[in-house]
Motif scaffolding. Structure first.
Motif, PDB file in Angstrom:
ATOM      1  N   VAL B 449     -17.299  28.637 -67.475  1.00  0.00           N
ATOM      2  CA  VAL B 449     -16.827  29.882 -66.883  1.00  0.00           C
ATOM      3  C   VAL B 449     -16.529  30.915 -67.963  1.00  0.00           C
ATOM      4  O   VAL B 449     -16.883  32.083 -67.839  1.00  0.00           O
ATOM      5  CB  VAL B 449     -15.574  29.614 -66.021  1.00  0.00           C
ATOM      6  CG1 VAL B 449     -14.808  30.895 -65.760  1.00  0.00           C
ATOM      7  CG2 VAL B 449     -15.965  28.974 -64.708  1.00  0.00           C
ATOM      8  N   VAL B 452     -20.183  31.294 -70.576  1.00  0.00           N
ATOM      9  CA  VAL B 452     -21.485  31.697 -70.054  1.00  0.00           C
ATOM     10  C   VAL B 452     -21.344  32.623 -68.855  1.00  0.00           C
ATOM     11  O   VAL B 452     -21.875  33.717 -68.818  1.00  0.00           O
ATOM     12  CB  VAL B 452     -22.333  30.463 -69.663  1.00  0.00           C
ATOM     13  CG1 VAL B 452     -23.695  30.904 -69.191  1.00  0.00           C
ATOM     14  CG2 VAL B 452     -22.460  29.512 -70.829  1.00  0.00           C
ATOM     15  N   MET B 453     -20.586  32.185 -67.870  1.00  0.00           N
ATOM     16  CA  MET B 453     -20.662  32.883 -66.594  1.00  0.00           C
ATOM     17  C   MET B 453     -19.776  34.122 -66.532  1.00  0.00           C
ATOM     18  O   MET B 453     -20.142  35.113 -65.928  1.00  0.00           O
ATOM     19  CB  MET B 453     -20.315  31.923 -65.466  1.00  0.00           C
ATOM     20  CG  MET B 453     -20.759  32.425 -64.131  1.00  0.00           C
ATOM     21  SD  MET B 453     -21.004  31.135 -62.963  1.00  0.00           S
ATOM     22  CE  MET B 453     -19.415  30.424 -62.871  1.00  0.00           C
ATOM     23  N   HIS B 454     -18.586  34.060 -67.123  1.00  0.00           N
ATOM     24  CA  HIS B 454     -17.637  35.176 -67.103  1.00  0.00           C
ATOM     25  C   HIS B 454     -17.212  35.554 -65.695  1.00  0.00           C
ATOM     26  O   HIS B 454     -16.953  36.714 -65.409  1.00  0.00           O
ATOM     27  CB  HIS B 454     -18.204  36.408 -67.829  1.00  0.00           C
ATOM     28  CG  HIS B 454     -18.712  36.114 -69.196  1.00  0.00           C
ATOM     29  ND1 HIS B 454     -17.879  35.751 -70.229  1.00  0.00           N
ATOM     30  CD2 HIS B 454     -19.948  36.084 -69.713  1.00  0.00           C
ATOM     31  CE1 HIS B 454     -18.594  35.534 -71.303  1.00  0.00           C
ATOM     32  NE2 HIS B 454     -19.855  35.720 -71.025  1.00  0.00           N
ATOM     33  N   VAL B 455     -17.202  34.583 -64.795  1.00  0.00           N
ATOM     34  CA  VAL B 455     -16.714  34.809 -63.438  1.00  0.00           C
ATOM     35  C   VAL B 455     -15.856  33.606 -63.058  1.00  0.00           C
ATOM     36  O   VAL B 455     -16.306  32.474 -63.189  1.00  0.00           O
ATOM     37  CB  VAL B 455     -17.881  34.892 -62.422  1.00  0.00           C
ATOM     38  CG1 VAL B 455     -17.340  35.070 -61.028  1.00  0.00           C
ATOM     39  CG2 VAL B 455     -18.833  35.988 -62.769  1.00  0.00           C
TER      40      VAL B 455
END
Ligand SMILES: [Zn+2]
Ligand SMILES: [Zn+2]
Ligand SMILES: [Zn+2]
Ligand SMILES: [Zn+2]
Lengths: 267, 469
Positions: B449, B452-455
């Motif tokens: 999270v 990579v994803m930042h959500v």
């Protein structure tokens, strides 16, 4: 081997509308046939199903994790391929449990569905699965091809733009293809971009009674096979930004150098 | 020779430091161990001083590469008593987690529109083989990785490359926003074969010249990879330094040899960073530190507001229309090739092959909205998750599975020794809690999270709007 994550947009308002030509039970039957076809293609094919409900997202079924209590209730049937039966029973049961009734939940129904949460969870599961595959590294590791199919019935939620785009970019980095099957409602620009950026297809179902045919012809094949087939791709994509003040779509405008908000002449 | 011998002795002592730690731990306090302990403390003192002199923050000191024995990367991974790599992996995770916690957790202001000139030293000293296979090959390899990653994180930025060779500054690649263009220019190592003396002044003047036209809201940065200890300049390099300060060009150095006073002066006066690479891995770390968009500090922001130049201004941009594959073919303005797909400039209708770019006809900056969106995670980072240390923070209703991947939490076996765990920032319960939505996530999802994803998977679930009362 290929891994399919299915994201079902379960907006009760759209599905309980009696004027629609596709009833929810018919829709579910079509989806189940499609999922069974995916499992039947190859023994190793795996599956995860997420439901995006108003205000929450739930994992409905996962073929990787077999410890779910729902499995125990399924009686083996000699006339039925066991994985099909497990899947069908588990999915219908979970949806029945979780689907809010439109009459009882009047204000929850107004909420947009938690598509971002479902997408983020699908990507997290993909990561966990990848680390699990790599663990026994005696043989050359074949990473399962991964794709996400979003069955969408609700319009874009403007508030989820940034997190949705972030999820799309991480899918792009992980080489996960996102396909979108739009059944009801207006075209969603966000999901069109998702399909375009990850190399998937965005398809709008015009004839609802032949949903199964759309699913089988366009979304059943794993991405590596699609280059050999004439699968419809995303053609028109709207890359224009929305003006932050009026939500108008603009061609050319001014962008703030600090926060990157875009605006038109009204700035 | 005598001073050199004395130095050799010191390095021997430093070297023995790392080797003897095993003996000290395992030995029963016999004479041999005592003697090495003495040598160890002496070596330590020297090592600390050396570290201070060079201004490096690395905890582990190394002698020069040519004096070290051949390093085997697999030795760096330590197995625990059970022969498992679990602890080593957890240690790596914990390190990443600690680094993240240092970062800001609220919306911060960063420079999003960046312009960078990468200056590569192509002088004869780059042929040194103290970094394997050679300084030059390693620099090219890392420069390629750097450019790819830089464009990924700064989609609206542009990079140009200047080489220093034979006393001249040499334009290797013009400012471009297309990573493929830039990579193409440094793909051929024969064309860049090192030769002669470097000239810092010529190269920096050339970089300065190519950034003079840029608007005030974009950053002007120069990153020098410098392998020499000399510079062969036509004039006074301090004039160049003053000019860089005046033009607000941020100069950073990654030195492969040693610290030079003029390099450090450049970095200190222009607000850049300076580092001397200890070894191959450290070189890469130093280089990649320049990738995330720099935070705009208060000082820099107010400095910009000075002469009628607001720190935030509006840039005119065009959002193109994408032509489908089925469109009638037409010539593109960038390569003059007949193509069906492409993008149309909204102002002049010219056909472009790729975005983001500046329209060749009317000069409008063409971006797609997804390029803007790609930078948002720098501006709105996900808050670090809290590490749950004991069961007191759990209630009966706390789910037993990770909120994101629905797998049960893995409690670590050594939970009976909690003294070691808190320092490492790892949860003995395997749980990490989001401060905003209060859900628990596993270690793998936590890393994914944030990196990579930042959500956060559940912070963005639509909530009922509270009625104003
Ligand atoms: Zn407006
Ligand atoms: Zn134009
Ligand atoms: Zn997890
Ligand atoms: Zn959260």
């Amino acid at each position: 081997m290929s891994h399919l994550s299915l994201l079902l947009d379960l907006q009760p308002a759209a599905w309980h509308d009696p004027t629609q030509s596709l009833q929810f039970s018919t829709f579910l039957a079509h989806i189940l046939v499609f999922l069974n076809a995916h499992l039947a293609q190859k023994h190793e094919n795996s599956l995860a199903i997420f439901g995006a409900f108003p205000g929450k997202s739930i994992m409905l079924y996962s073929s990787i994790d077999q410890t779910k209590p729902a499995d125990r209730r399924v009686q083996p049937d000699p006339n039925w391929y066991q994985p099909f039966k497990t899947l069908d029973a588990a999915l219908t049961e979970r949806i029945r449990e979780e689907m809010p009734q439109p009459s009882t939940s009047s204000e929850a129904e107004e909420l947009p569905v938690a598509l971002v949460g479902a997408l983020a969870k699908a990507l997290c599961c993909k990561i966990i699965q990848a680390t699990k595959v790599e663990a026994p590294s005696d043989t050359p590791v074949v990473m399962p091809e991964s794709r996400i199919l979003i069955v969408s019935v609700s319009p874009d939620a403007a508030a989820s733009y940034i997190p949705l785009m972030n999820s799309i970019f991480s899918a792009q980095k992980l080489k996960v293809v996102i396909d979108v099957c739009k059944i009801y409602g207006p075209d969603t620009t966000f999901l069109q971009q998702a399909a375009y950026l990850t190399g998937g297809s965005y398809i709008r179902v015009e004839k609802h009674e032949s949903l199964l045919q759309y699913l089988m012809m366009c979304f059943l094949q794993p991405p590596s096979v699609r280059s050999l087939l004439a699968v419809p791709t995303t053609d028109r994509v709207d890359f224009r930004a929305a003006c932050f003040c009026h939500k108008d779509i603009i061609d050319a405008g001014y962008v703030c150098s600090v926060c990157l908000s875009s605006g038109s002449d009204c700035f | 020779m005598p001073p050199r011998r004395a130095q050799d002795h010191n390095y021997m002592a430093v070297d023995s430091d790392s080797d003897d730690s095993f003996i000290v731990e395992d030995g029963d306090g016999d004479f041999g161990a005592d003697r090495t302990r003495g040598a160890k403390s002496k070596g330590k003192g020297k090592a600390v001083q050396k570290g201070k002199d060079k201004g490096k923050g690395k905890g582990k000191e190394q002698p020069y590469s040519w004096e070290a024995s051949y390093t085997r990367s697999w030795d760096a991974v330590q197995e625990d008593e059970g022969g498992s790599l679990q602890t080593a992996v957890e240690d790596l995770l914990a390190r990443g987690r600690r680094r993240r916690l240092l970062g800001p957790s609220t919306a911060i202001r960063r420079t999003i529109i960046r312009h960078l000139i990468l200056i590569l030293d192509l002088s004869a000293s780059m042929l040194d083989k103290d970094m394997r296979p050679s300084r030059f090959d390693l620099t090219l390899e890392y420069a390629r990785a750097f450019i790819t990653e830089w464009f990924d994180q700064n989609p609206l930025g542009q990079i140009g490359i200047v080489g220093m060779r034979a006393g001249l500054g040499e334009r290797v690649c013009d400012m471009s926003g297309n990573p493929q263009d830039v990579l193409k220019h440094i793909s051929d190592r024969v064309k860049l074969e090192p030769n002669g003396e470097p000239s810092l002044q010529n190269a920096i003047e050339m970089a300065r010249g190519s950034m003079s036209h840029l608007p005030s809201h974009s950053s002007r940065e120069v990153l020098v990879i410098f392998g020499s200890l000399t510079s062969c300049d036509p004039g006074n390099i301090h004039d160049t330094l003053d000019a860089c300060v005046k033009d607000r060009i941020r100069v950073s150095f990654v030195s492969l040899a040693a610290e030079m006073k003029i390099c450090r002066d450049f970095c200190v006066k222009t607000g850049g960073t300076f580092g001397v690479a200890l070894n191959e891995g450290h070189f890469k770390d130093l280089l990649f530190e320049g990738i995330p968009p720099p935070v705009q500090t208060g000082a820099a922001a107010t400095a910009k507001t000075g002469p009628g130049n607001p720190a935030a201004d509006l840039m005119q941009m065009g959002f193109p229309t994408r032509l489908p594959d089925t469109a009638p073919p037409a010539l593109c303005v960038c390569h003059s090739e007949l193509k069906t797909e492409g993008f149309l400039c909204p102002r002049c209708g010219a056909k472009l092959c790729d975005v983001p770019t500046d329209c060749d006809i009317c000069g409008l900056m063409i971006v797609s909205s997804s390029h803007l969106a790609r930078s948002y995670h720098h501006l709105f980072p996900v808050k670090p998750y809290e590490v749950l240390m004991d069961k007191s923070s759990l209630t009966i209703t706390s789910p037993s599975v990770c909120h994101a991947c629905a797998l049960p939490f893995r409690e670590s076996q050594q939970s009976k020794t909690p003294a070691t765990a808190p320092a490492e920032g790892l949860s003995p319960l395997g749980r990490y809690r989001c401060p905003d939505c209060g859900n628990d996530f596993c270690a793998d999802c936590d890393v994914f999270v944030h990196e990579v994803m930042h959500v956060c998977p559940s912070c963005h679930d639509p909530k009922p709007i509270p009625q104003p009362s």
